[in-house]
Design a protein around this motif. Structure first.
Motif, PDB file in Angstrom:
ATOM      1  N   PHE A 191      -5.268  -7.472   4.414  1.00 40.72           N
ATOM      2  CA  PHE A 191      -4.918  -7.026   5.858  1.00 40.72           C
ATOM      3  C   PHE A 191      -5.933  -5.119   5.223  1.00 40.72           C
ATOM      4  CE2 PHE A 191      -2.804 -10.289   7.752  1.00 40.72           C
ATOM      5  CZ  PHE A 191      -3.037 -10.227   8.673  1.00 40.72           C
ATOM      6  N   ASN A 192      -7.265  -5.103   6.449  1.00 41.45           N
ATOM      7  CA  ASN A 192      -6.882  -3.759   5.931  1.00 41.45           C
ATOM      8  C   ASN A 192      -6.249  -2.628   6.697  1.00 41.45           C
ATOM      9  OD1 ASN A 192      -8.950  -1.136   4.869  1.00 41.45           O
ATOM     10  ND2 ASN A 192     -10.141  -1.089   6.580  1.00 41.45           N
ATOM     11  N   ILE A 193      -5.411  -2.242   5.766  1.00 39.98           N
ATOM     12  CA  ILE A 193      -4.495  -1.218   6.907  1.00 39.98           C
ATOM     13  C   ILE A 193      -5.151   0.511   7.010  1.00 39.98           C
ATOM     14  CG2 ILE A 193      -2.258  -0.190   6.339  1.00 39.98           C
ATOM     15  CD1 ILE A 193      -2.074  -2.950   6.370  1.00 39.98           C
ATOM     16  N   SER A 194      -5.555   0.776   8.477  1.00 45.59           N
ATOM     17  CA  SER A 194      -5.731   1.829   8.740  1.00 45.59           C
ATOM     18  C   SER A 194      -5.039   2.406   9.292  1.00 45.59           C
ATOM     19  CB  SER A 194      -6.404   1.152  10.246  1.00 45.59           C
ATOM     20  OG  SER A 194      -7.061   2.528  11.510  1.00 45.59           O
ATOM     21  N   LEU A 195      -5.347   4.017   8.951  1.00 49.89           N
ATOM     22  CA  LEU A 195      -4.501   4.625   9.390  1.00 49.89           C
ATOM     23  C   LEU A 195      -4.433   5.686  10.366  1.00 49.89           C
ATOM     24  CD1 LEU A 195      -4.648   6.433   4.958  1.00 49.89           C
ATOM     25  CD2 LEU A 195      -2.787   5.004   6.448  1.00 49.89           C
ATOM     26  N   GLU A 224       6.091  -5.348   2.860  1.00 51.56           N
ATOM     27  CA  GLU A 224       5.046  -5.483   2.949  1.00 51.56           C
ATOM     28  C   GLU A 224       3.804  -4.978   2.362  1.00 51.56           C
ATOM     29  OE1 GLU A 224       6.566  -4.401   8.205  1.00 51.56           O
ATOM     30  OE2 GLU A 224       4.793  -3.041   7.066  1.00 51.56           O
ATOM     31  N   MET A 225       4.487  -4.334   1.501  1.00 49.42           N
ATOM     32  CA  MET A 225       2.401  -4.251   0.929  1.00 49.42           C
ATOM     33  C   MET A 225       3.135  -3.892  -0.823  1.00 49.42           C
ATOM     34  SD  MET A 225      -0.228  -0.869   1.380  1.00 49.42           S
ATOM     35  CE  MET A 225      -1.080  -0.825  -0.353  1.00 49.42           C
ATOM     36  N   PHE A 226       2.675  -5.181  -1.892  1.00 54.17           N
ATOM     37  CA  PHE A 226       3.057  -5.280  -3.406  1.00 54.17           C
ATOM     38  C   PHE A 226       1.631  -5.665  -3.666  1.00 54.17           C
ATOM     39  CE2 PHE A 226       4.792  -8.761  -0.423  1.00 54.17           C
ATOM     40  CZ  PHE A 226       4.235  -9.493  -1.020  1.00 54.17           C
ATOM     41  N   VAL A 227       2.161  -5.525  -4.909  1.00 52.62           N
ATOM     42  CA  VAL A 227       1.475  -6.201  -6.085  1.00 52.62           C
ATOM     43  C   VAL A 227       1.754  -7.984  -6.545  1.00 52.62           C
ATOM     44  CG1 VAL A 227      -0.424  -6.310  -8.124  1.00 52.62           C
ATOM     45  CG2 VAL A 227      -0.647  -4.599  -5.890  1.00 52.62           C
ATOM     46  N   ALA A 261       8.584 -12.425   3.263  1.00 55.90           N
ATOM     47  CA  ALA A 261       8.534 -10.517   3.869  1.00 55.90           C
ATOM     48  C   ALA A 261      10.009 -10.734   4.474  1.00 55.90           C
ATOM     49  CB  ALA A 261       7.530 -10.152   4.685  1.00 55.90           C
ATOM     50  N   ILE A 262      10.300 -11.075   5.135  1.00 58.84           N
ATOM     51  CA  ILE A 262      10.991 -11.186   5.998  1.00 58.84           C
ATOM     52  C   ILE A 262      12.733 -11.560   5.317  1.00 58.84           C
ATOM     53  CG2 ILE A 262      13.197 -12.448   7.969  1.00 58.84           C
ATOM     54  CD1 ILE A 262      10.626 -13.056  10.207  1.00 58.84           C
ATOM     55  N   LEU A 313       0.558  -6.751   4.402  1.00 55.55           N
ATOM     56  CA  LEU A 313       1.190  -7.259   6.163  1.00 55.55           C
ATOM     57  C   LEU A 313       0.503  -5.900   6.857  1.00 55.55           C
ATOM     58  CD1 LEU A 313       4.243  -9.813   5.183  1.00 55.55           C
ATOM     59  CD2 LEU A 313       1.399  -9.707   5.325  1.00 55.55           C
ATOM     60  N   PRO A 314       0.240  -6.372   7.999  1.00 57.15           N
ATOM     61  CA  PRO A 314       0.451  -5.249   8.799  1.00 57.15           C
ATOM     62  C   PRO A 314       1.544  -4.941   9.376  1.00 57.15           C
ATOM     63  CG  PRO A 314      -0.401  -7.901  10.118  1.00 57.15           C
ATOM     64  CD  PRO A 314      -0.474  -7.367   8.655  1.00 57.15           C
ATOM     65  N   GLY A 315       2.025  -3.621   9.251  1.00 54.00           N
ATOM     66  CA  GLY A 315       2.839  -2.689   9.441  1.00 54.00           C
ATOM     67  C   GLY A 315       3.329  -1.835   9.064  1.00 54.00           C
ATOM     68  N   LEU A 316       4.404  -1.671   9.149  1.00 56.45           N
ATOM     69  CA  LEU A 316       4.329   0.758   9.558  1.00 56.45           C
ATOM     70  C   LEU A 316       5.108   0.434   7.780  1.00 56.45           C
ATOM     71  CD1 LEU A 316       4.678   2.237  11.237  1.00 56.45           C
ATOM     72  CD2 LEU A 316       7.370   2.728  11.298  1.00 56.45           C
ATOM     73  N   GLY A 317       5.835  -0.735   7.091  1.00 59.79           N
ATOM     74  CA  GLY A 317       6.067   0.696   5.860  1.00 59.79           C
ATOM     75  C   GLY A 317       4.917   0.017   5.302  1.00 59.79           C
TER      76      GLY A 317
END
Length: 586
Positions: free
Chosen positions: A59-63, A218-221, A145-146, A229-233
């Motif tokens: 997902f492209n995380i928009s700021l 939510e965001m890792f390599v 993720a959960i 993943l779309p989320g606040l983290g």
């Protein structure tokens, strides 16, 4: 007809208005409850639609601030589901460990190991397993993720419930035995109420821990794959990596708004409700209040639901349970030979699975060079010193602060939401500002890693101390006032012995949490630049990024062995003292 005292007059329109208000307010409350249920149903539909879609990890995380409501919704759902799984795990695991002497030592050792293993060590296996388990759907990635968030929440709740079960006063257990309570009756009427205060406060710090590790989940390599993943983290991690302090501010404000709303809607009513479960012989005058709990308790729809549905179902359940128990006592069931064979087969299957996994682990461990192993051991020593410093600094302020908050409800109304916010804000989101300040002051990531560990683990001690202070019986405090104890005498005779079991639980979980937090404290990315300091956590993070699974496995094993050894040699003897010498009894 309403009878009024002599000389007292009430206008008819005033009486009519009071009757209308008394009747209309519960109706308004019922409409609010119905609106909440409809909103929850709509949220479930949207989540189900998203989870059933085709899997996506890029997902492209928009700021943009306009994306924050959707990101916050997904993160809240992940943390909420992970917490429910953590609570269920804690109740089952803690109960079995407390009442099964043959398994108690093994289960506590397993809990020590699990709480010490960093989230990133779970990451490869959990993600690959979930994607393979639910192929072709986003659900597999979301469940991965959960479960990763679950690994940062479950252990301290399990420790809290276990310690509460071991601390139940003997007279209460004897009363349950005299009244011939079934296991379920004893659980719902004695064990769970007695553990409620500790469970609620440890749940608060567990949810805060979920927010802390949200950025890593939510965001890792993972090797050559980049999971987003779309989320606040992921929003906060992207903003921190880009050095976009404006986006970081928007993300933190959104998170703080969610935390404050959660505190007022969930935690504050639960704290007020749990106040009735204090083990005391005289009722305290200082009770925690919650307007929302008061409104819910006076809802006619909820009261009708309880009297018409929940109470008859519970009475029928207890009646049937009592009949089955009597029949079992009159006609005990003999275990057949087939049942014994099934148990042996299940044990052999479990041992076979463990042996198979161990063999594959040994194959991975053979690929590491002795020099790399020596580097891992030296890194473990460096991380151990940082963990010890973080625990020492954290204990110095959390113990007096926690006692003050727990003993003064007025102070708790102000300090508890602030502590909840501070515990929930991911330190990695504010770490860029802290790191820049430390570098300008002449420090670096070596000192900054201790600060980051402290920001992530001191709350385990604080919230457990608050729970212990709240649970101090009012009659003990009144004895201190009656005999005019000095402040030192109150701490020595009443406060410290009363909070000691809770304090030990907080220190154990904080110790494991500090080791866990080392993966983000010693290895940090800022503006496409990776900053690290020598330590075991940095080695685990670097091995995860590079896909070096032998180093990852060795470092995880070393970390688990260190935590288990410390728990066995230090925390476990202290814990035995807490559950024997400082056990509340009438």
């Amino acid at each position: 007809m309403i009878q009024l005292p002599a000389g007292f007059h009430l206008r008819r329109d005033t009486l009519a208005r009071s009757v209308v208000v008394r009747r209309s307010w519960p109706v308004f409350l019922d409409l609010c409850v119905a609106g909440i249920l409809l909103a929850a149903f709509y949220a479930v539909v949207q989540i189900a639609r998203y989870w059933n879609s085709s899997p996506r990890t890029d997902f492209n995380i928009s700021l943009s601030p306009h994306a924050l409501p959707m990101y916050a919704f997904f993160s809240v759902v992940r943390i909420g589901i992970a917490y429910l799984l953590s609570l269920a795990f804690a109740l089952i695991y803690g109960y079995i460990a407390a009442y099964t002497p043959r398994l108690e030592g093994l289960m506590l050792a397993a809990l020590d190991i699990l709480q010490s293993i960093p989230v990133l060590s779970f990451l490869p296996g959990v993600m690959l397993a979930m994607v393979a388990l639910v192929p072709g759907h986003q659900l597999g990635i979301e469940m991965g993720a959960i479960i990763l968030i679950f690994t940062g929440q479950a252990w301290n709740i399990a420790y809290s419930f276990y310690s509460s079960l071991k601390s139940i006063p003997r007279e209460l257990t004897e009363a349950a035995h005299i009244y011939n309570f079934s296991p379920l009756q004893r659980f719902f009427n004695l064990e769970l109420p007695f553990a409620t205060i500790g469970l609620i406060w440890n749940s608060m710090v567990s949810v805060a821990g979920g927010w802390f590790f949200l950025m890593a989940c939510e965001m890792f390599v993972l090797g050559s794959r980049d999971f987003r993943l779309p989320g606040l983290g992921s929003y906060l991690q992207t903003a921190a990596a880009n050095g976009d302090f404006k986006a970081i501010t928007y993300g933190l404000l959104t998170m703080i708004a969610i935390i404050v709303a959660t505190d007022q809607i969930i935690w504050r009513p639960l704290i007020a409700w749990s106040d009735k479960f204090k083990f005391e012989q005289t009722e305290s005058n200082n009770r925690v209040s919650s307007p929302l709990l008061h409104l819910l308790q006076h809802s006619s729809a909820l009261r009708h639901l309880h009297h018409r549905t929940l109470r008859p179902i519970s009475e029928l359940f207890y009646r049937n349970s009592y009949k089955r128990r009597i029949e079992h006592q009159l006609h005990p069931v003999q275990h057949t030979k087939l049942q014994r064979i099934a148990r042996i087969a299940a044990a052999v299957l479990l041992i076979g699975i463990v042996a198979f996994a161990a063999m594959h682990a040994v194959v991975l461990l053979r690929d590491i060079h002795p020099a790399q192993l020596g580097k891992i051991l030296l890194g473990a020593g460096a991380t151990f010193l940082r963990v010890f410093a973080a625990l020492l600094i954290g204990s110095a302020w959390t113990i007096p602060a926690g006692v003050a908050i727990g003993l003064h409800p007025r102070l708790a109304r102000i300090a508890q939401p602030l502590a909840q916010i501070a515990a929930s804000v991911p330190a990695t989101a504010i770490f860029p500002v802290l790191l820049v300040a430390l570098i300008k002051a002449g420090g670096g990531l070596g000192i900054g890693s201790i600060a980051l560990m402290l920001l992530g683990t001191q709350w385990y001690i604080l919230f457990n101390v608050i729970a212990g202070a709240i649970a101090i019986p009012s009659d003990l405090r009144e004895v201190g006032e009656l005999f005019r104890f000095s402040t030192i005498e109150k701490w020595k005779v009443i406060i410290l012995p009363s909070i000691f079991p809770y304090l030990v639980t907080g220190l154990i979980t904080a110790s494991g949490g500090a080791w866990n937090a080392s993966i983000v404290a010693e290895y940090f990315r800022l503006k496409n630049q990776t900053m690290s300091t020598f330590g075991l956590g940095a080695q685990i993070s670097a091995a995860t990024d590079a896909g070096q699974f032998p180093i990852l496995l060795w470092a995880t094993i070393v970390m688990a062995l260190i935590v288990v050894t410390i728990n066995r040699l230090v925390w476990r003897p202290i814990y035995r003292i807490a559950e024997t010498k400082y056990k509340l009894s009438a």
